[in-house]
Design an enzyme around this catalytic site. Structure first.
Site, PDB file in Angstrom:
ATOM      1  N   ASP A 140       4.390  -7.288   4.459  1.00  0.00           N
ATOM      2  CA  ASP A 140       3.791  -6.808   3.412  1.00  0.00           C
ATOM      3  C   ASP A 140       4.849  -6.914   2.434  1.00  0.00           C
ATOM      4  OD1 ASP A 140       1.308  -5.245   3.055  1.00  0.00           O
ATOM      5  OD2 ASP A 140       2.716  -4.345   2.298  1.00  0.00           O
ATOM      6  N   ALA A 168      -1.585  -5.969   1.465  1.00  0.00           N
ATOM      7  CA  ALA A 168      -0.904  -7.749   2.524  1.00  0.00           C
ATOM      8  C   ALA A 168      -1.381  -7.737   3.233  1.00  0.00           C
ATOM      9  CB  ALA A 168       0.279  -7.945   1.491  1.00  0.00           C
ATOM     10  N   ASP A 169      -0.673  -7.276   4.869  1.00  0.00           N
ATOM     11  CA  ASP A 169      -1.510  -7.032   5.932  1.00  0.00           C
ATOM     12  C   ASP A 169      -2.631  -6.892   6.388  1.00  0.00           C
ATOM     13  OD1 ASP A 169       0.879  -7.818   7.681  1.00  0.00           O
ATOM     14  OD2 ASP A 169       2.375  -5.671   6.966  1.00  0.00           O
ATOM     15  N   LEU A 170      -3.129  -5.554   5.809  1.00  0.00           N
ATOM     16  CA  LEU A 170      -4.644  -4.999   6.023  1.00  0.00           C
ATOM     17  C   LEU A 170      -5.296  -6.135   5.752  1.00  0.00           C
ATOM     18  CD1 LEU A 170      -4.842  -1.940   6.574  1.00  0.00           C
ATOM     19  CD2 LEU A 170      -4.062  -3.380   7.929  1.00  0.00           C
ATOM     20  N   SER A 172      -4.511  -9.593   4.920  1.00  0.00           N
ATOM     21  CA  SER A 172      -5.064 -10.949   5.406  1.00  0.00           C
ATOM     22  C   SER A 172      -5.654 -10.742   6.799  1.00  0.00           C
ATOM     23  CB  SER A 172      -3.739 -11.440   6.163  1.00  0.00           C
ATOM     24  OG  SER A 172      -2.902 -10.304   6.875  1.00  0.00           O
TER      25      SER A 172
END
Length: 387
Positions: A140, A168-170, A172
């Site tokens: 992230d 960015a993690d969540l 995506s």
């Protein structure tokens, strides 16, 4: 019956993006089978520096409810056969390895599509399967930095900061779920699955709506604004006499209402502040002009007064305060999850509510390989019936 009941998902992912996507599918009723490597399982089981009662980390517990666990060594031929049998029964597979890793393990899209043409195969990576950055490791922090997000958050003149929430993690994961469910609907028409790709980099850019609009509109890359807004002013955090609060005078009607509450109607005659476009251009001067008045009353006085006038406003709460609020309770945003080792633990509730087919907590996060024998027995029954 929940909307995704009857769909089987293979969660061949670890840590955050893939597990979060699969948990959302499981919350909607999908049968999510978490395929984990031997000994350690999902690496997040042993991550983070603190524990509750058991060995699994709170991070793992937060991302893996409504799943069953089976341990398979994908380098072992017998376990690969078991995985292939599972893939033939699956509707969806989610993996979040670096591009090329799934192919090396023998679980890449082309191979599994040959086994199961209806399979919807979702691959989440740092930068996507193609392009000059594809082989880079993805976290992230890296995606926030290389997408532009870190150049536009924080305070002017200070060291770079990332968004504290792993957007960015969540992000995506959410984009992957959007693609997966679209592919499920498409399969009803074609009878065939497809490859769905999402990446941390593309998610970070995809969420940068205001920032990219500003760049293309002005030709200048956005700079950090603290809590302020790129399209409206005043719209940010300010200090009252006893703490901080936020307010949003995001249009002319709200601006005029704000001035009435502050007893500053003459500011609307100032050519620097008369409409939103000039207020945005002069945002720093504007907020400096308002600050002395904001410092004369308490947070509660400002928030209640602004809300009474129709101006959006609220106190800045920490997580303890937010989670303990009556509103979080009314919206069922905290739940206690029973667990065979922990006894029970607190977790976030479902952030989306369905009126007719609500999400359900069907299973706590699984222990490593907790359901391995059960899943293998189901496969044997499936092969027997199919044969």
């Amino acid at each position: 019956m929940q909307p995704l009941a009857g769909l089987r998902v293979l969660d061949v992912s670890q840590v955050m993006a893939g597990p979060f996507a699969c948990m959302l599918l499981g919350d909607m009723g999908a049968d999510v089978i978490k395929v984990e490597p031997p000994v350690v399982g999902d690496s997040s089981r042993r991550s983070m520096g603190f524990r509750l009662k058991g060995d699994d980390s709170p991070g793992f517990l937060a991302l893996n409810r409504n799943k069953r666990s089976i341990v398979l060594d994908l380098k072992d031929p017998a376990d690969r056969d078991t995985f292939d049998a599972l893939a033939k029964t699956a509707d969806i597979l989610v993996e979040n390895g670096r591009p090329g890793v799934a192919d090396r393990l023998g679980i890449g899209y082309e191979r599994l599509r040959a086994l199961n043409p209806r399979l919807i195969y979702a691959s989440i990576s740092g930068f996507g399967p193609g392009g000059p950055w594809a082989a880079r490791p993805g976290y992230d922090l890296i995606a926030q930095a290389m997408s532009g997000i870190m150049s536009a958050v924080g305070l002017p003149g200070h060291e770079p900061v990332k968004n504290g929430t792993p957007v960015a993690d969540l992000g995506s994961a959410l984009f992957a779920v959007y693609g997966i469910l679209s592919a499920v609907i498409g399969r009803e028409k074609t009878g065939e699955g497809q490859l769905v790709t999402a990446s941390l980099f593309e998610a970070a850019l995809g969420l940068s709506i205001w920032e990219t609009a500003e760049y293309w509109g002005t030709g200048q890359s956005p700079k950090p604004l603290g809590s302020a807004n790129r399209m409206s002013a005043p719209y940010q955090a300010v200090a009252a006499s006893d703490g901080w609060f936020v307010f949003a005078a995001a249009n002319q009607k709200l601006w005029l209402a704000l001035l009435q509450v502050m007893s500053l109607p003459e500011l609307n005659d100032d050519p620097r502040f008369g409409d939103n476009s000039v207020r945005v251009a002069n945002a720093a001067v504007l907020i400096d002009t308002l600050r002395p008045t904001f410092a004369t009353r308490t947070v509660e006085q400002w928030v209640s007064g602004l809300l009474a006038a129709g101006v959006p406003a609220g106190p800045i709460l920490d997580y303890a305060q937010s989670l303990a609020s009556d509103h979080a309770a009314a919206r069922q945003m905290v739940q206690d999850i029973p667990h065979p080792v922990e006894g029970s633990f607190k977790a976030l509730g479902f952030p989306v509510k369905l009126s007719a087919t609500p999400q359900q907590l069907r299973m706590p996060p699984p222990l490593l390989d907790q359901h391995g024998a059960e899943i293998k027995a189901e496969l044997e029954a499936f092969v027997s019936t199919d044969g």
